[in-house]
Design a protein around this motif. Structure first.
Motif, PDB file in Angstrom:
ATOM      1  N   ASN A 263       0.804  -1.228   0.000  1.00 22.01           N
ATOM      2  CA  ASN A 263       0.000   0.000   0.000  1.00 22.01           C
ATOM      3  C   ASN A 263       0.834   1.274   0.000  1.00 22.01           C
ATOM      4  O   ASN A 263       0.316   2.348   0.312  1.00 22.01           O
ATOM      5  N   SER A 264       2.097   1.181  -0.342  1.00 24.43           N
ATOM      6  CA  SER A 264       2.947   2.371  -0.388  1.00 24.43           C
ATOM      7  C   SER A 264       2.506   3.287  -1.525  1.00 24.43           C
ATOM      8  O   SER A 264       2.604   2.927  -2.704  1.00 24.43           O
ATOM      9  N   ARG A 265       2.035   4.454  -1.181  1.00 20.70           N
ATOM     10  CA  ARG A 265       1.541   5.380  -2.205  1.00 20.70           C
ATOM     11  C   ARG A 265       2.654   5.786  -3.165  1.00 20.70           C
ATOM     12  O   ARG A 265       2.454   5.853  -4.388  1.00 20.70           O
ATOM     13  N   GLN A 266       3.822   6.075  -2.611  1.00 18.49           N
ATOM     14  CA  GLN A 266       4.934   6.518  -3.447  1.00 18.49           C
ATOM     15  C   GLN A 266       5.333   5.437  -4.446  1.00 18.49           C
ATOM     16  O   GLN A 266       5.534   5.721  -5.634  1.00 18.49           O
ATOM     17  N   ALA A 267       5.422   4.191  -3.976  1.00 16.43           N
ATOM     18  CA  ALA A 267       5.801   3.098  -4.869  1.00 16.43           C
ATOM     19  C   ALA A 267       4.706   2.817  -5.901  1.00 16.43           C
ATOM     20  O   ALA A 267       4.995   2.566  -7.077  1.00 16.43           O
ATOM     21  N   LEU A 268       3.440   2.855  -5.486  1.00 16.22           N
ATOM     22  CA  LEU A 268       2.341   2.610  -6.415  1.00 16.22           C
ATOM     23  C   LEU A 268       2.304   3.655  -7.522  1.00 16.22           C
ATOM     24  O   LEU A 268       2.118   3.319  -8.709  1.00 16.22           O
ATOM     25  N   GLY A 269       2.455   4.917  -7.148  1.00 17.93           N
ATOM     26  CA  GLY A 269       2.401   5.977  -8.146  1.00 17.93           C
ATOM     27  C   GLY A 269       3.519   5.855  -9.158  1.00 17.93           C
ATOM     28  O   GLY A 269       3.290   5.935 -10.383  1.00 17.93           O
TER      29      GLY A 269
ATOM     30  N   LEU B 227      -3.792   2.730  -5.603  1.00 16.39           N
ATOM     31  CA  LEU B 227      -3.489   4.080  -5.140  1.00 16.39           C
ATOM     32  C   LEU B 227      -4.743   4.944  -5.119  1.00 16.39           C
ATOM     33  O   LEU B 227      -4.997   5.663  -4.152  1.00 16.39           O
ATOM     34  N   TRP B 228      -5.549   4.865  -6.179  1.00 23.05           N
ATOM     35  CA  TRP B 228      -6.743   5.704  -6.277  1.00 23.05           C
ATOM     36  C   TRP B 228      -7.722   5.392  -5.152  1.00 23.05           C
ATOM     37  O   TRP B 228      -8.335   6.285  -4.576  1.00 23.05           O
ATOM     38  N   GLN B 229      -7.857   4.119  -4.830  1.00 18.47           N
ATOM     39  CA  GLN B 229      -8.793   3.731  -3.776  1.00 18.47           C
ATOM     40  C   GLN B 229      -8.323   4.180  -2.397  1.00 18.47           C
ATOM     41  O   GLN B 229      -9.116   4.227  -1.452  1.00 18.47           O
ATOM     42  N   SER B 230      -7.065   4.509  -2.272  1.00 15.39           N
ATOM     43  CA  SER B 230      -6.549   4.976  -0.993  1.00 15.39           C
ATOM     44  C   SER B 230      -6.607   6.484  -0.848  1.00 15.39           C
ATOM     45  O   SER B 230      -6.331   7.022   0.233  1.00 15.39           O
ATOM     46  N   LEU B 231      -6.981   7.183  -1.934  1.00 17.12           N
ATOM     47  CA  LEU B 231      -6.986   8.646  -1.914  1.00 17.12           C
ATOM     48  C   LEU B 231      -8.395   9.178  -1.688  1.00 17.12           C
ATOM     49  O   LEU B 231      -9.355   8.649  -2.257  1.00 17.12           O
ATOM     50  N   PRO B 232      -8.524  10.251  -0.927  1.00 18.19           N
ATOM     51  CA  PRO B 232      -9.821  10.930  -0.848  1.00 18.19           C
ATOM     52  C   PRO B 232     -10.034  11.787  -2.088  1.00 18.19           C
ATOM     53  O   PRO B 232      -9.111  12.009  -2.880  1.00 18.19           O
ATOM     54  N   ASP B 233     -11.255  12.242  -2.259  1.00 19.20           N
ATOM     55  CA  ASP B 233     -11.511  13.157  -3.368  1.00 19.20           C
ATOM     56  C   ASP B 233     -10.660  14.404  -3.208  1.00 19.20           C
ATOM     57  O   ASP B 233     -10.538  14.952  -2.111  1.00 19.20           O
ATOM     58  N   GLY B 234     -10.074  14.855  -4.295  1.00 14.90           N
ATOM     59  CA  GLY B 234      -9.232  16.043  -4.241  1.00 14.90           C
ATOM     60  C   GLY B 234      -8.393  16.163  -5.493  1.00 14.90           C
ATOM     61  O   GLY B 234      -8.482  15.326  -6.416  1.00 14.90           O
ATOM     62  N   PRO B 235      -7.544  17.181  -5.564  1.00 12.11           N
ATOM     63  CA  PRO B 235      -6.713  17.397  -6.768  1.00 12.11           C
ATOM     64  C   PRO B 235      -5.814  16.208  -7.090  1.00 12.11           C
ATOM     65  O   PRO B 235      -5.624  15.869  -8.263  1.00 12.11           O
TER      66      PRO B 235
END
Length: 402
Positions: free
Chosen positions: A222-228, A250-258
């Motif tokens: 679930n590492s955001r940096q590695a996933l991106g 990654l998308w499923q771990s992010l809230p709505d936003g930029p």
């Protein structure tokens, strides 16, 4: 540091100064004694019955003896003065040597680096301070290769300043000595190493760097940096489906936003690449999950709790950590109430309703003011429901927590 060295050198100073001091005192006392003796003998000679020529000869002898002793004491004082100078020089040399050795073998670089890092958290460092910090971190990392924290800080700073070749080597050195069971540290270091390789090659993707990121994700999924970054490299290497797989997590771990909106654009580019080859792509998972609830309280429970007691309405993963995926706080006086729980109510990044297929809905009156259940609270808990459930769920708080 100087003050501590001075304190440590004080016993040495006293040890060396003692003989010089007492010798000077003894010399002064001897001079006074000799003067008194000279006066007494001169008086005795003056009052004696000896002939004048003999008196004169004896007085001359007394004078010569007194002058000889005075010259000897003057020479001793000169030597004592030189001893003071020598002693002072020894102490100064000892102090300077101690400082130099501390700078060489002690923790001075680490302390200076720590001070600059602390300062950098409050104000922006000057160019000179940044260069000094890089030098200090490099020195500390080279001198203490087993201290991975200094090596990590040094590597991060090298990467941040664009010295990617040195950063790559620094991260690789850390990875070489990290134990196999330090999975989180190894995953983070792999990700940073891959990032340094990517930017150090003018953002050109290659399979070894992509494989390094996949290895990191195997340790820390679930590492955001590695996933991106893995999604970017997969897309550049013409693996659009793999890019979507990484970006979906990654998308499923992010809230709505930029940030989520920018990621959605990347996902659409990968989808377009697949559709250009005649493939169909299901993007239903990109619809944000939201659950509608109607929360009420039984008459019995309402009579037992204060009207201003807090009510926590939350969703929790059926298979996952106990941390709530979405939380809303109201009071007993607000009930009954219609509530919608969605990803914007997540308590931590990556811990939202969209990331878990099944959830449990809970409504609890907390007499302690905390969302954790305690004896005396009243609550209701639903059966597992899909995170894509569209029908409104009814919850009536009616159960006493034992």
């Amino acid at each position: 540091m100087i003050l501590m060295l001075a304190v440590l050198l004080l016993p040495l100073a006293l040890l060396l100064w003692k003989p010089v001091w007492y010798r000077a005192v003894d010399n002064q006392q001897g001079a006074a004694t000799n003067l008194q003796l000279y006066r007494e003998r001169s008086t005795e000679l003056e009052s004696s019955d000896l002939p004048e020529d003999e008196k004169a000869a004896l007085q001359l002898e007394l004078d010569r003896e007194f002058l000889a002793q005075a010259e000897e004491r003057a020479e001793i004082r000169t030597r004592d003065g030189r001893a003071y100078v020598l002693l002072t020089a020894v102490l100064i040399i000892t102090l300077m040597s101690s400082v130099a050795l501390y700078q060489l073998w002690g923790s001075a670089p680490e302390l200076q680096a720590t001070a600059l890092l602390d300062k950098g958290e409050k104000v922006e460092l000057t160019q000179g301070e940044r260069e000094q910090l890089m030098s200090l971190l490099g020195h500390a990392a080279a001198r203490n290769p087993k201290n991975l924290e200094w090596g990590y800080l040094n590597a991060r700073l090298l990467s941040a300043t664009g010295d990617y070749p040195a950063a790559i080597q620094a991260f690789q050195n850390i990875l070489d000595v990290l134990p196999a069971d330090a999975t989180d540290d190894r995953a983070a270091t792999m990700t940073l190493l891959a990032e340094a390789r990517f930017y150090g090659s003018d953002q050109k993707a290659d399979e070894p760097t992509y494989q390094l990121l996949k290895d990191a994700l195997a340790l820390q999924p679930n590492s955001r940096q590695a996933l991106g970054l893995a999604g970017i490299l997969a897309f550049e290497l013409k693996h659009p489906q793999e890019a979507i797989n990484h970006w979906k997590v990654l998308w499923q771990s992010l809230p709505d936003g930029p940030e989520a909106q920018m990621l959605a654009q990347g996902i659409q580019r990968a989808v377009s690449a697949l559709q250009a080859n005649g493939e169909k792509v299901d993007l239903s998972w990109m619809q944000r999950a939201s659950l509608k609830l109607h929360v009420s309280i039984s008459d019995e429970a309402r009579q037992k709790v204060p009207a201003d007691a807090p009510v926590f309405i939350l969703a929790r993963a059926v298979a996952g950590p106990p941390m709530p995926l979405a939380v809303k706080r109201v009071t007993v006086a607000d009930l009954p109430l219609d509530v919608t729980l969605d990803d914007s109510m997540a308590m931590a990044p990556g811990m939202n309703i969209s990331g878990f297929n099944e959830v449990v809905l809970v409504a609890r009156v907390s007499l302690t003011g905390k969302p954790v259940a305690s004896s005396g609270d009243w609550q209701i808990e639903s059966a597992p429901v899909s995170n894509r459930e569209t029908e409104r769920q009814s919850l009536e708080i009616s159960q006493l927590v034992p």
